[in-house]
Design a protein around this motif. Structure first.
Motif, PDB file in Angstrom:
ATOM      1  N   SER A 105      -6.467   5.478   4.866  1.00 35.62           N
ATOM      2  CA  SER A 105      -5.938   4.622   3.910  1.00 35.62           C
ATOM      3  C   SER A 105      -4.557   4.897   3.800  1.00 35.62           C
ATOM      4  CB  SER A 105      -6.249   5.040   2.577  1.00 35.62           C
ATOM      5  OG  SER A 105      -7.728   4.677   2.329  1.00 35.62           O
ATOM      6  N   GLY A 141      -5.895  -4.620   5.110  1.00 34.89           N
ATOM      7  CA  GLY A 141      -6.594  -3.322   5.836  1.00 34.89           C
ATOM      8  C   GLY A 141      -8.061  -3.007   5.423  1.00 34.89           C
ATOM      9  N   MET A 177      -9.193   6.341  -1.381  1.00 32.89           N
ATOM     10  CA  MET A 177      -8.525   4.947  -1.188  1.00 32.89           C
ATOM     11  C   MET A 177      -7.748   4.657  -2.198  1.00 32.89           C
ATOM     12  SD  MET A 177      -9.862   1.303   0.352  1.00 32.89           S
ATOM     13  CE  MET A 177     -10.022   1.804   1.852  1.00 32.89           C
ATOM     14  N   VAL A 219      -7.030  -3.086  -4.084  1.00 30.42           N
ATOM     15  CA  VAL A 219      -8.342  -3.004  -3.511  1.00 30.42           C
ATOM     16  C   VAL A 219      -9.374  -4.085  -3.744  1.00 30.42           C
ATOM     17  CG1 VAL A 219     -10.092  -1.241  -3.119  1.00 30.42           C
ATOM     18  CG2 VAL A 219      -7.625  -0.462  -3.564  1.00 30.42           C
ATOM     19  N   PHE A 269      -6.380  -3.573   0.249  1.00 33.55           N
ATOM     20  CA  PHE A 269      -7.606  -3.033   1.173  1.00 33.55           C
ATOM     21  C   PHE A 269      -8.667  -3.806   0.755  1.00 33.55           C
ATOM     22  CE2 PHE A 269      -5.151   1.029   0.361  1.00 33.55           C
ATOM     23  CZ  PHE A 269      -4.641   1.314   1.613  1.00 33.55           C
TER      24      PHE A 269
END
Length: 168
Positions: free
Chosen positions: A129, A86, A155, A166, A140
């Motif tokens: 998010s 993402g 996020m 992340v 992410f």
């Protein structure tokens, strides 16, 4: 980002010796407004990467050459069988648009689906998010986006709640 042109004009009128910019939007704003002072850019995309054409005799600096393939290698080392990545980005930032396009090409080459969500302000990052988490992304990625970087805490809050790593 709306104050960048005002700041550039301030530096121009204050008789500064040079202007040092941090970030792509500031570099673009400075070079559009300032032709008589040296402009040194840092923490930025290369001017040509974000569509700036022509010769800028007063522009010099260093840019961040993001290695998208190495990022995907790192994700593969850290996340078991990543199928969906993402990315949240602001398409009105030339640097973010450039990075998202390059990252999408790298994901396509690696047979990984990139799920994109556009935002236009820091206020949108939390909801974006959450939307990506609902799509079951494996991680992410934040790539060269000032809007998302400013709201990284939003996020990370979603990432922690859903146990999504992340990569920045």
């Amino acid at each position: 980002f709306s104050n960048i042109a005002l700041l550039a004009n301030y530096f121009l009128n204050s008789k500064a010796d040079m202007v040092l910019t941090v970030g792509t939007p500031c570099m673009i704003g400075a070079i559009q407004a300032i032709r008589t002072l040296p402009v040194v850019y840092t923490v930025s995309c290369h001017p040509e990467q974000v569509g700036m054409q022509g010769t800028f005799n007063n522009l010099t600096g260093v840019y961040d050459p993001f290695n998208f393939e190495a990022c995907i290698d790192l994700i593969r080392q850290s996340v078991k069988n990543p199928e969906r990545i993402g990315i949240v980005y602001n398409p009105s930032e030339a640097n973010a648009e450039f990075a998202a396009k390059k990252f999408k090409a790298a994901c396509t080459a690696a047979n990984i689906r990139l799920i994109e969500y556009h935002v236009h302000s820091t206020n949108d990052v939390f909801q974006a998010s959450q939307a990506l988490a609902a799509k079951k992304v494996n991680c992410f990625v934040i790539a060269a986006d000032n809007t998302v970087a400013l709201a990284i805490a939003s996020m990370v809050k979603v990432a922690e709640a859903h146990k999504i790593p992340v990569f920045v």
